[in-house]
Write a protein that holds these residues in place. Sequence first.
Motif, PDB file in Angstrom:
ATOM      1  N   ASP A 115      53.842  36.793  27.719  1.00  0.00           N
ATOM      2  CA  ASP A 115      53.658  35.883  28.853  1.00  0.00           C
ATOM      3  C   ASP A 115      52.548  34.871  28.568  1.00  0.00           C
ATOM      4  N   LEU A 132      53.118  30.890  27.900  1.00  0.00           N
ATOM      5  CA  LEU A 132      52.455  30.045  28.893  1.00  0.00           C
ATOM      6  C   LEU A 132      51.693  28.904  28.215  1.00  0.00           C
ATOM      7  N   TYR A 182      56.628  32.214  37.321  1.00  0.00           N
ATOM      8  CA  TYR A 182      57.082  33.573  36.971  1.00  0.00           C
ATOM      9  C   TYR A 182      55.891  34.515  36.796  1.00  0.00           C
ATOM     10  N   TYR A 242      57.372  28.846  34.039  1.00  0.00           N
ATOM     11  CA  TYR A 242      56.837  30.097  33.506  1.00  0.00           C
ATOM     12  C   TYR A 242      55.581  30.524  34.253  1.00  0.00           C
TER      13      TYR A 242
END
Length: 207
Positions: free
Chosen positions: A117, A121, A93, A90
């Motif tokens: 996000d 995270l 990403y 992640y």
Amino acid sequence: MRTRHKDDMMFEALLSVAVTTAVLLGSPGPAPLALAAAGASQGVKKGFPFLAGILAGLLVAVICAATGVAGLLVSQPQVTLVLKWLAAGYLIYVAYKIAANNSALGNTGAQLPSFKDGFILNLLNPKAYAACIAIFATASVPAGSNLVATLLAASVCYVVAIVVDTMWLVLGGVIFKTLNDEAVLKRIRVGFALTLVVLVLYGLFVV
């Protein structure tokens, strides 16, 4: 005299929690660097959703550490390994979103790391749980009950985390406002993204 001595002990214990939190959660790492990169992308205001997500995920880690759940998680090597790889994926990403953000200085529709996000995270980040466990392990708050001591330590930990994470976002915002040049800002975003990837790979294969 006894009350004063107890107050001094309380202050020293909470100060120790604050300093430990600032060192463990405020030192350069994936989440702080991602916050700085978000601020450098389009300023502090547009980076707040990402900050709020990171803090929400951290709150889960603080609660898990305070209740002992985090200790059970990190004591299971397989669980820790899965979380480590998920968090690494992640983070890569998020680094990609930062590097691929083609925002012009006047573009308000650019894609930035979002609340989701930031939350995912830190929710998946085993280092956040390990840091919180270390903070509570070193906390010896002289309170009337274990519950009160835990609540005090958790509150100080979380408030300090809010301050240090906000400072990283503001640092990125200062870069954004100071360097009024999209080409330079783009290079800075890519630099932050590459640094994140390096940290992720270091955490996976070295630490």
